[in-house]
Design an enzyme around this catalytic site. Structure first.
Site, PDB file in Angstrom:
ATOM      1  N   ARG A   1      -7.801  -2.787  11.095  1.00  0.00           N
ATOM      2  CA  ARG A   1      -7.020  -1.574  11.307  1.00  0.00           C
ATOM      3  C   ARG A   1      -6.155  -1.792  12.539  1.00  0.00           C
ATOM      4  O   ARG A   1      -6.503  -2.578  13.424  1.00  0.00           O
ATOM      5  CB  ARG A   1      -7.925  -0.362  11.506  1.00  0.00           C
ATOM      6  CG  ARG A   1      -8.881  -0.100  10.350  1.00  0.00           C
ATOM      7  CD  ARG A   1      -9.798   1.071  10.676  1.00  0.00           C
ATOM      8  NE  ARG A   1     -10.712   1.374   9.568  1.00  0.00           N
ATOM      9  CZ  ARG A   1     -11.922   0.858   9.420  1.00  0.00           C
ATOM     10  NH1 ARG A   1     -12.381  -0.004  10.336  1.00  0.00           N
ATOM     11  NH2 ARG A   1     -12.675   1.176   8.391  1.00  0.00           N
TER      12      ARG A   1
ATOM     13  N   LYS B   1     -14.196   1.821  13.478  1.00  0.00           N
ATOM     14  CA  LYS B   1     -14.304   3.166  12.931  1.00  0.00           C
ATOM     15  C   LYS B   1     -15.762   3.474  12.625  1.00  0.00           C
ATOM     16  O   LYS B   1     -16.460   2.685  11.995  1.00  0.00           O
ATOM     17  CB  LYS B   1     -13.465   3.262  11.648  1.00  0.00           C
ATOM     18  CG  LYS B   1     -13.384   4.663  11.078  1.00  0.00           C
ATOM     19  CD  LYS B   1     -12.463   4.707   9.888  1.00  0.00           C
ATOM     20  CE  LYS B   1     -12.345   6.111   9.323  1.00  0.00           C
ATOM     21  NZ  LYS B   1     -11.431   6.168   8.157  1.00  0.00           N
TER      22      LYS B   1
ATOM     23  N   HIS C   1      -0.959  -0.544   8.127  1.00  0.00           N
ATOM     24  CA  HIS C   1      -2.160  -0.482   7.288  1.00  0.00           C
ATOM     25  C   HIS C   1      -1.958  -1.174   5.946  1.00  0.00           C
ATOM     26  O   HIS C   1      -2.939  -1.532   5.277  1.00  0.00           O
ATOM     27  CB  HIS C   1      -2.564   0.973   7.069  1.00  0.00           C
ATOM     28  CG  HIS C   1      -4.026   1.163   6.806  1.00  0.00           C
ATOM     29  ND1 HIS C   1      -4.996   0.966   7.774  1.00  0.00           N
ATOM     30  CD2 HIS C   1      -4.706   1.507   5.683  1.00  0.00           C
ATOM     31  CE1 HIS C   1      -6.190   1.195   7.273  1.00  0.00           C
ATOM     32  NE2 HIS C   1      -6.051   1.526   5.997  1.00  0.00           N
TER      33      HIS C   1
ATOM     34  N   ARG D   1      -3.724  -4.474   5.772  1.00  0.00           N
ATOM     35  CA  ARG D   1      -5.172  -4.403   5.525  1.00  0.00           C
ATOM     36  C   ARG D   1      -5.429  -4.272   4.027  1.00  0.00           C
ATOM     37  O   ARG D   1      -6.334  -4.919   3.483  1.00  0.00           O
ATOM     38  CB  ARG D   1      -5.755  -3.225   6.302  1.00  0.00           C
ATOM     39  CG  ARG D   1      -7.246  -2.976   6.073  1.00  0.00           C
ATOM     40  CD  ARG D   1      -7.707  -1.854   7.006  1.00  0.00           C
ATOM     41  NE  ARG D   1      -8.981  -1.299   6.624  1.00  0.00           N
ATOM     42  CZ  ARG D   1     -10.173  -1.748   7.032  1.00  0.00           C
ATOM     43  NH1 ARG D   1     -10.236  -2.812   7.798  1.00  0.00           N
ATOM     44  NH2 ARG D   1     -11.284  -1.144   6.663  1.00  0.00           N
TER      45      ARG D   1
ATOM     46  N   HIS E   1     -16.406  -1.129   5.610  1.00  0.00           N
ATOM     47  CA  HIS E   1     -16.614   0.111   4.873  1.00  0.00           C
ATOM     48  C   HIS E   1     -18.101   0.451   4.813  1.00  0.00           C
ATOM     49  O   HIS E   1     -18.933  -0.433   4.588  1.00  0.00           O
ATOM     50  CB  HIS E   1     -16.068  -0.004   3.447  1.00  0.00           C
ATOM     51  CG  HIS E   1     -14.570   0.002   3.387  1.00  0.00           C
ATOM     52  ND1 HIS E   1     -13.867  -0.433   2.283  1.00  0.00           N
ATOM     53  CD2 HIS E   1     -13.639   0.398   4.295  1.00  0.00           C
ATOM     54  CE1 HIS E   1     -12.572  -0.310   2.507  1.00  0.00           C
ATOM     55  NE2 HIS E   1     -12.408   0.189   3.721  1.00  0.00           N
TER      56      HIS E   1
ATOM     57  N   TYR F   1      -9.615  -1.090  -4.449  1.00  0.00           N
ATOM     58  CA  TYR F   1      -8.765  -2.281  -4.558  1.00  0.00           C
ATOM     59  C   TYR F   1      -8.873  -2.949  -5.925  1.00  0.00           C
ATOM     60  O   TYR F   1      -8.081  -3.841  -6.226  1.00  0.00           O
ATOM     61  CB  TYR F   1      -9.116  -3.270  -3.440  1.00  0.00           C
ATOM     62  CG  TYR F   1      -8.851  -2.692  -2.074  1.00  0.00           C
ATOM     63  CD1 TYR F   1      -7.554  -2.467  -1.644  1.00  0.00           C
ATOM     64  CD2 TYR F   1      -9.901  -2.352  -1.229  1.00  0.00           C
ATOM     65  CE1 TYR F   1      -7.305  -1.914  -0.391  1.00  0.00           C
ATOM     66  CE2 TYR F   1      -9.664  -1.800   0.021  1.00  0.00           C
ATOM     67  CZ  TYR F   1      -8.363  -1.575   0.430  1.00  0.00           C
ATOM     68  OH  TYR F   1      -8.109  -1.019   1.661  1.00  0.00           O
TER      69      TYR F   1
END
Length: 510
Positions: free
Chosen positions: A319, A344, A450, A453, A476, A485
């Site tokens: 990120r 995150k 982004h 990514r 994640h 994806y």
């Protein structure tokens, strides 16, 4: 920034100059009006509504503006209101409609106010005569709003009113000024929210986002006293977001989570069950993905150090906030790994460094070393450190290993101590550099930091990496987030995709 119209600005300047405001003070008033105009435009507040001023002052408080500055901003806004009232009075007078008796009343109007000084000797004499003669003073108060005496009274109220006070405007139903508006200040509530966020070690970005939604709720309820807030207010606000503002489902969920946290941890209330809220329609979002040729084209148009930063975004799947936060000790060039700390969700992870980037990273580290050496010679106080780390390690801020890989060009002055410290590069700089590079490529895709990514994950999936590995590299928490994806790469089966109409009879299932 939303600009104040030239006609309003010139009228405001003339109004202030008429009553002795000039020089630096005039510039400061103009600046506060510009900020107030922009604030109301961005957050959808009525610029003539009394409820907008406490919200504006709370915003300034969140920006660490001093009490003196907030008081000056309050006077500037109220001077603008007084100017509007004076102009309305002048128009009503021209139209032959009397408006005597309509005044801007302030809760502290019974307090003795200091006299506002004017430059004109005639005005001074007139004021003294009015003070001595009650009949003259009565006639002056009953005069039209377009008169100089009325304008002086309005501006004197605006100049001397304390910043945190409310302004209650009593007007006819056709006016823009609201009647009987509750303008409770939520300063204590914002402090409670900040303390609750920091107690749980949430990021500053989370605090900023939660404050934004609490401020939106405050504006929607017209600064209703926080003790009187109920779940029904939140339900109405969330419905308003979906029905009138047409926000995305993720935005509505973000608002709900922010207000849920605010109720529980700042107000100490039970949120209760929220039913009957109109839900924003959820749409399946498929991220934009670049081809390898498009990535290379953009990279060739980027200048240092932005080219290395974007290469890390694409090569490591970072990120932009994680990339800007990289410090020297995060890099392990021997093992070709990068450890991301406090990503995150306060999670750490390790990602492999691309072999082709090692020479570029070594060159950037050399530049960081030289910059750090120059800063030490200049006597700076070090870099900004997370939370209470500096109290534990007194000299860590000046250690090389804690320096930013992508440092800001200028030192930042800490207002509380007067020290000069180094921060990392701002995200908006990266956005601008990337926009310039993409603008010369004639791409048909919308590209942001982004996007790289997304491209990282899609290219790994296309190269037959399993979804669980990609999940770990991206950081994640749920594999379902990573599954998005699968929609960005073509499906691969033993046979090429065909329509059933093209199947031979033997494969038609007949």
């Amino acid at each position: 920034m939303i600009r104040v119209p030239d006609s309003v600005q010139s009228q405001y300047d003339e109004f202030l100059t008429r009553y002795g405001i000039s020089g630096r003070e005039l510039s400061e008033f103009r600046r506060w009006l510009r900020y107030y105009w922009d604030f109301c435009g961005k957050y959808g507040h009525d610029r003539l509504a009394a409820a907008s001023l406490p919200l504006f002052l709370d915003k300034l408080a969140s920006k660490r503006q001093s009490e003196e500055k907030r008081a000056q901003a309050s006077r500037a806004v109220k001077a603008y209101w007084a100017m509007v009232r004076e102009e309305r009075g002048r128009r009503s007078e021209v139209g032959g409609q009397g408006i005597s008796g309509r005044e801007i009343e302030h809760p502290t109007s019974n307090i003795q106010r200091p006299t506002l000084k004017f430059q004109e000797n005639g005005d001074k004499a007139k004021d003294k005569a009015s003070d001595k003669d009650p009949a003259t003073r009565t006639r002056s108060r009953q005069g039209s709003l377009g008169s100089v005496g009325r304008g002086r009274d309005l501006y004197a109220q605006a100049k001397t009113a304390p910043p945190e006070s409310s302004l209650i405007c009593r007007e006819s139903q056709n006016t823009d000024f609201p009647e009987n508006v509750t303008t409770s200040s939520w300063v204590r509530e914002y402090d409670e929210l900040r303390d609750a966020i920091r107690l749980r070690n949430y990021s500053d970005r989370t605090l900023k986002t939660y404050r934004h939604w609490v401020r939106r709720l405050q504006g929607y309820t017209r600064s209703k006293a926080s003790r009187d807030l109920t779940t029904e207010d939140v339900k109405a606000f969330l419905t308003h977001l979906a029905v009138e503002e047409h926000v995305a489902a993720s935005t509505q969920n973000q608002a709900f989570n922010a207000l849920l946290f605010f109720f529980r941890h700042a107000l100490g209330k039970e949120f209760g069950k929220v039913d009957g809220v109109v839900r924003a329609k959820r749409r399946r979002y498929i991220p934009v993905v670049l081809t390898r040729e498009e990535v290379n084209t953009i990279l060739t148009r980027l200048e240092p150090p932005y080219d290395l930063l974007v290469k890390l975004l694409y090569g490591c799947g970072l990120r932009i906030s994680e990339c800007l936060d990289i410090r020297v000790h995060w890099l392990n060039l021997g093992d070709r790994t990068l450890t991301v700390h406090d990503g995150k969700g306060q999670k750490d992870r390790t990602v492999p460094l691309p072999e082709t980037l090692i020479p570029d990273i070594r060159g950037q580290l050399q530049r960081v070393w030289q910059l750090h050496h120059d800063d030490l010679q200049a006597g700076y106080a070090g870099v900004f450190l997370p939370s209470q780390l500096e109290k534990k390690y007194k000299n860590a801020a000046k250690d090389y290993i804690w320096q930013w890989l992508f440092a800001a060009k200028r030192l930042s002055r800490v207002a509380a101590t007067g020290e000069f410290r180094r921060y990392h590069m701002q995200g908006k700089e990266v956005h601008r550099a990337l926009k310039r590079a993409v603008g010369g490529c004639a791409l048909t895709k919308r590209v942001t930091p982004h996007t790289f990514r997304h491209t990282f994950a899609s290219h790994l999936l296309k190269a037959n990496y399993d979804i669980r590995t990609i999940q770990e590299l991206l950081g994640h928490s749920d594999v379902r987030t990573t599954m998005i994806y699968t929609h960005t790469v073509p499906s691969r089966t033993k046979k090429d995709r065909k329509s059933p109409l093209d199947f031979p009879p033997s494969e038609g299932g007949g």
